[in-house]
Design a protein around this motif. Sequence first.
Motif, PDB file in Angstrom:
ATOM      1  N   CYS A   1      -7.217   6.261   2.061  1.00 52.65           N
ATOM      2  CA  CYS A   1      -7.011   5.346   0.928  1.00 52.65           C
ATOM      3  C   CYS A   1      -7.217   6.085  -0.390  1.00 52.65           C
ATOM      4  O   CYS A   1      -8.223   6.758  -0.581  1.00 52.65           O
ATOM      5  N   ILE A   2      -6.237   5.967  -1.297  1.00 50.15           N
ATOM      6  CA  ILE A   2      -6.340   6.685  -2.576  1.00 50.15           C
ATOM      7  C   ILE A   2      -6.967   5.821  -3.669  1.00 50.15           C
ATOM      8  O   ILE A   2      -6.960   6.182  -4.843  1.00 50.15           O
ATOM      9  N   GLY A   3      -7.468   4.686  -3.286  1.00 51.75           N
ATOM     10  CA  GLY A   3      -8.193   3.856  -4.250  1.00 51.75           C
ATOM     11  C   GLY A   3      -7.332   3.353  -5.388  1.00 51.75           C
ATOM     12  O   GLY A   3      -7.775   3.317  -6.540  1.00 51.75           O
ATOM     13  N   CYS A   4      -6.106   2.929  -5.085  1.00 52.38           N
ATOM     14  CA  CYS A   4      -5.185   2.567  -6.169  1.00 52.38           C
ATOM     15  C   CYS A   4      -5.214   1.086  -6.505  1.00 52.38           C
ATOM     16  O   CYS A   4      -4.723   0.668  -7.531  1.00 52.38           O
ATOM     17  N   ARG A   5      -5.736   0.258  -5.585  1.00 50.59           N
ATOM     18  CA  ARG A   5      -5.867  -1.189  -5.835  1.00 50.59           C
ATOM     19  C   ARG A   5      -4.571  -1.979  -5.725  1.00 50.59           C
ATOM     20  O   ARG A   5      -4.524  -3.137  -6.095  1.00 50.59           O
ATOM     21  N   ARG A   6      -3.499  -1.335  -5.252  1.00 54.06           N
ATOM     22  CA  ARG A   6      -2.247  -2.085  -5.181  1.00 54.06           C
ATOM     23  C   ARG A   6      -2.363  -3.224  -4.167  1.00 54.06           C
ATOM     24  O   ARG A   6      -1.781  -4.287  -4.352  1.00 54.06           O
ATOM     25  N   CYS A   7      -3.125  -3.011  -3.116  1.00 54.96           N
ATOM     26  CA  CYS A   7      -3.310  -4.060  -2.093  1.00 54.96           C
ATOM     27  C   CYS A   7      -3.933  -5.309  -2.710  1.00 54.96           C
ATOM     28  O   CYS A   7      -3.518  -6.433  -2.417  1.00 54.96           O
TER      29      CYS A   7
ATOM     30  N   LEU B   1     -10.131  -3.131  -1.593  1.00 52.95           N
ATOM     31  CA  LEU B   1     -10.727  -1.795  -1.745  1.00 52.95           C
ATOM     32  C   LEU B   1     -12.246  -1.858  -1.520  1.00 52.95           C
ATOM     33  O   LEU B   1     -12.814  -1.011  -0.826  1.00 52.95           O
TER      34      LEU B   1
ATOM     35  N   CYS C   1       0.831  -1.208   0.000  1.00 56.28           N
ATOM     36  CA  CYS C   1       0.000   0.000   0.000  1.00 56.28           C
ATOM     37  C   CYS C   1       0.866   1.258   0.000  1.00 56.28           C
ATOM     38  O   CYS C   1       1.698   1.444   0.887  1.00 56.28           O
ATOM     39  N   PRO C   2       0.703   2.136  -0.996  1.00 59.72           N
ATOM     40  CA  PRO C   2       1.545   3.336  -1.046  1.00 59.72           C
ATOM     41  C   PRO C   2       1.309   4.273   0.132  1.00 59.72           C
ATOM     42  O   PRO C   2       2.163   5.069   0.474  1.00 59.72           O
ATOM     43  N   ILE C   3       0.149   4.168   0.757  1.00 58.34           N
ATOM     44  CA  ILE C   3      -0.134   5.043   1.900  1.00 58.34           C
ATOM     45  C   ILE C   3       0.270   4.345   3.200  1.00 58.34           C
ATOM     46  O   ILE C   3       0.147   4.890   4.284  1.00 58.34           O
TER      47      ILE C   3
ATOM     48  N   ILE D   1     -12.987  -2.142   2.144  1.00 53.95           N
ATOM     49  CA  ILE D   1     -12.880  -0.850   2.843  1.00 53.95           C
ATOM     50  C   ILE D   1     -14.113   0.008   2.543  1.00 53.95           C
ATOM     51  O   ILE D   1     -14.712   0.614   3.432  1.00 53.95           O
TER      52      ILE D   1
ATOM     53  N   LEU E   1      -1.126   1.892   4.741  1.00 55.12           N
ATOM     54  CA  LEU E   1      -2.263   1.676   5.628  1.00 55.12           C
ATOM     55  C   LEU E   1      -2.158   0.285   6.246  1.00 55.12           C
ATOM     56  O   LEU E   1      -1.805  -0.674   5.551  1.00 55.12           O
TER      57      LEU E   1
ATOM     58  N   ILE F   1      -3.723  -2.466   6.779  1.00 50.09           N
ATOM     59  CA  ILE F   1      -4.912  -3.245   6.408  1.00 50.09           C
ATOM     60  C   ILE F   1      -5.009  -4.527   7.248  1.00 50.09           C
ATOM     61  O   ILE F   1      -6.090  -4.848   7.737  1.00 50.09           O
TER      62      ILE F   1
HETATM   63  S1  SF4 Z   1      -6.433   0.866  -2.608  1.00 47.50           S
HETATM   64 FE1  SF4 Z   1      -5.327  -0.467  -1.198  1.00 47.50          FE
HETATM   65  S2  SF4 Z   1      -3.165  -0.108  -1.644  1.00 47.50           S
HETATM   66 FE2  SF4 Z   1      -4.312   1.607  -2.531  1.00 47.50          FE
HETATM   67  S3  SF4 Z   1      -4.354   3.193  -0.953  1.00 47.50           S
HETATM   68 FE3  SF4 Z   1      -6.211   2.000  -0.686  1.00 47.50          FE
HETATM   69  S4  SF4 Z   1      -5.672   0.443   0.826  1.00 47.50           S
HETATM   70 FE4  SF4 Z   1      -3.747   1.270   0.058  1.00 47.50          FE
END
Ligand code: SF4
Lengths: 170, 806
Positions: B455-461, B472, B427-429, B475, B431, B433
């Motif tokens: 959460c920036i909604g990037c989907r990396r998780c 996502l 997660c770039p932030i 969350i 977080l 999780i």
């Molecule tokens: S989408 Fe997932 S990886 Fe991206 S900011 Fe939110 S919790 Fe972190």
Amino acid sequence: MVDTTKNTKLFTSYGVTSSKAVNPDMVAKIISKAKRPLLVVGSGVLKPELLDRAVKIAQKANIPIAATGHSHIGFLDKAVDAKYINLHQLGFYLTDPNWPGLDGKGNYDTIILLEFKKYYINQVLSGTKNFSKVKAISIGRDYIQNATMSFGNISREDHYAALDELINAL
Amino acid sequence: MSKLTTGSFSIEDLESVQITINNIVGAAKEAAEEKAKELGPMGPTPFPGLETYRDDWNFKLLDRYEPVVTPMCDQCCYCTYGPCDLSNNKRGACGIDMLGHNGREFFLRVITGTACHAAHGRHLLDHLIEIFGEDLPLNLGLSDVLTPNITITTGQRPKTLGEIKPAMEYVEEQLTQLLATVHAGQESAEIDYDSKALFSGSLDHVGMEISDIVQIAALDFPRADPEAPLVEMGIGTIDKNKPFLCVIGHNVGGVTYMMDYMEEHELTDKVELGGLCCTAIDLTRYKEADRRPPYAKVVGSMAKELKIIRSGMPDVIVVDEQCVRGDIVPEAQKLKIPVIASNAKIMYGLPNRTDADVNETIEELKSGAIPGAVILDYDKLGEISVRLAQEMHPIREAAGVREIPSDEQLKAWVDKCADCGSCYLACPIELDIPEAMKFAKQGDFSYLENLHDSCIGCRRCEQVCKKEIPILSVIEKASQKIIAEEKGWMRAGRGQVFDAEIRSEGLNLVMGTTPGIIAIIGCPNYSDCAKGVYYIAEEFLKRNYIVVGTGCGSMDMGMYKDENGQTLYERFPGGFQSGGLSNIGSCVSNAHITGAAQKVAGIFGGRTMDGNLAEIADYVLNRVGACGLAWGAFSQKASSIGTGCNIYGIPAVLGAHSSKYRRALIAKNYDESKWKVYDARNGEEMAIPPAPEFLLTTAETWQEAVPMMAKACIRPSDNNLGRSIKLTHWMELHEKYIGGLPEDWWKFVRNEADLPLAKRADLLKKLEEEHGWEIDWKRKKIISGPKIKFDVSAQPTNLKRLCKEA
Ligand code: SF4
Ligand code: SF4
Ligand code: SF4
């Protein structure tokens, strides 16, 4: 004893893995050997568990603190030599042999880093790694690839235990 | 017929043939240059090239504000000689070193951003000229200086759409020259890449200015209007019972056709129209005077793109250009949302239905035969998107894809978590999780809920989760309740700051009695919470700074409420005034922020603007206390906007993520040789305090950013009252957020009148005891000590040529 050298998985896949995984004993030795060490702490240190430990490290090793972000506010009533500086600015000044340091006595040879966002400290250290001789030792709970040496990725509990070991070894 | 200005051709034996030539390459610029000769005073650098600003201005900036290089990786992978290891500043096979390569990398970011705005400007300019003609006047509100960025750069003062063409052509030409330098075996000196980046930054503000002024003029956006109406904002404002047409991107061109179609067919209260990113801001500006209050809604920043799709609410998504996610089609497809690409810059591999029959296209999309379509004809776009939203609504309702997942589904997902920690690592932030999942398993969903805002909604998780948990969605489902209440207010973008506002605030700004301009701009990649921008804005507004915003920053400032349920836009006036909060507009409106500072120099400082960048920038750097904040800057455009501010002497603080831009511009506050300027009255060198200390840097937390920005508003030429006001704010903010007195406060003191009034005696004592200054205690005066002398009539400048003796 906590093994802080085991999980060195990178949080990002780019670059070169140059950081050597270290354990608390080794960190204590390096600090004691350093001529001009500096403990650099980020705003993550403001959690009580960490703040106390940072204070103990600074006191036992008798080293000054560069308090970055807004972490300085945590050290106001503590018996440590903590001064505020912005992390990016500090990273730049560390690459200048003529920087008088936070106390006017000259630049530092070893920095010990605690409680940063991993991407931020890693990025700032990419500058010191490539353009200076300063030794950077990360004692946070994440493996920081651009440090000279670093703890691996460890759990919060293991991290506290590792910091306690470090304090004992100082 | 107008006379041919360049080129030659011959025609023989032709009868009754009419030849129409719309444009001849280069002719517009030549004609403009001819015309410029007839104009008033012209500075030394109209139509600059890659080298023009280098020695006279850029190198002066870069000497004090040294490029700080923090490479992203240690390799160069540019050409087939490599990849080369550049660690420890080694040179690669082509001869470039680590510094040079990273200079190139940052430069590439800046020219990419510049190209985005310029291309956007070109698209709008051509489109609007086609509809409204070249002679449409640039009616932008109450301003004589209509186009500060164009005027400073090219020496032109266009008055109509057509007259903008030379500036547009010029930016395009320079961008080609700049792009060429990225090629292997071209520029290799870091410092020259930085000079070129600064130049590109100045061009970026021309491109943005063009984009915004043409839309203001032709589409009836608010014209420098401090009373621009309040617009509803947030996911919670969308009425789920209506068909929802969701637009994403930056280019308002196509959206205006949807709005027109909705009006013509009396659908404005039957279909929800809402958007994300800058198209959203601009659709609330379209024909604003006739439409107050706007019916279009702002969903939010780029961080909400995936979140709004995953919510299932949109019935149709239309994308145009810039800041549009690459996975919108596959994500939308899962929920049967057709995607229409309306701009040739993003076509997503979709079939092109621009020339197809409207009814047939609607059928194809409705049936799901195609996941989406490219439609570049705006008339058709307006009709198809609105009709399709209405038709898709019941279909999607029946298919049960208009609601986020059920509680049972959520529980099943949460229970699958193996606590492996991979998502935390990705997660770039950063977080936590796994921790939130652990509590959710025990029935406490508040930890998951807390993640939503950051959460920036990037989907990396999700990409790394071996249990294939759609994290996502987890969350967002857990945050359902707070999302439903996510409602705010924002002012529709007002456009330029008009001259009268500059006249009434200019003196205060130059003297320092209005402590500064704080510009909160940029994207949502925040390093702490999104609410940081709200806290920062509120702190400065309460202290009577002028706060202006654009883009996602403007939106996020309006998303939070005080204890009385009021947003900042409701609490503070919308004027460019002490304690005022203006939403200037979308990202391209950033040109009006530099424009305001430039106008202070032009109108108030009496400097020639035309073709005169260095002198205007020099004035701003030394006299206008302005500081930008791009707290979540992530895009290439953010790097070019910031670099454009930098060349004009405006410092910017970015969030911690922006260290990944690989470069900052920071001065050595301890090196006295860097803190000298000339006094233009006699050419003598004068010492100045180390302010501003940086042109571009990052802060770790919003609490750190606040005092940094207050300090960055201090300027060499503040008068005593101004200096003491600025010092008061900086020292109070430092005390509040960092703790104690700042170490270097005394470096800013020239005489006792500079000291904050309330603490003057205390501070004099400190000066005596800690710094050995001599104080006359009877008169409470400083007798000796300060390194910097001050005389109210001093004229600080970095340009020797402006000095009388020179
Ligand atoms: S989408 Fe997932 S990886 Fe991206 S900011 Fe939110 S919790 Fe972190
Ligand atoms: S990656 Fe998936 S399984 Fe692992 S901790 Fe995160 S949510 Fe749980
Ligand atoms: S502020 Fe950034 S993310 Fe938002 S629309 Fe502009 S460039 Fe895109």
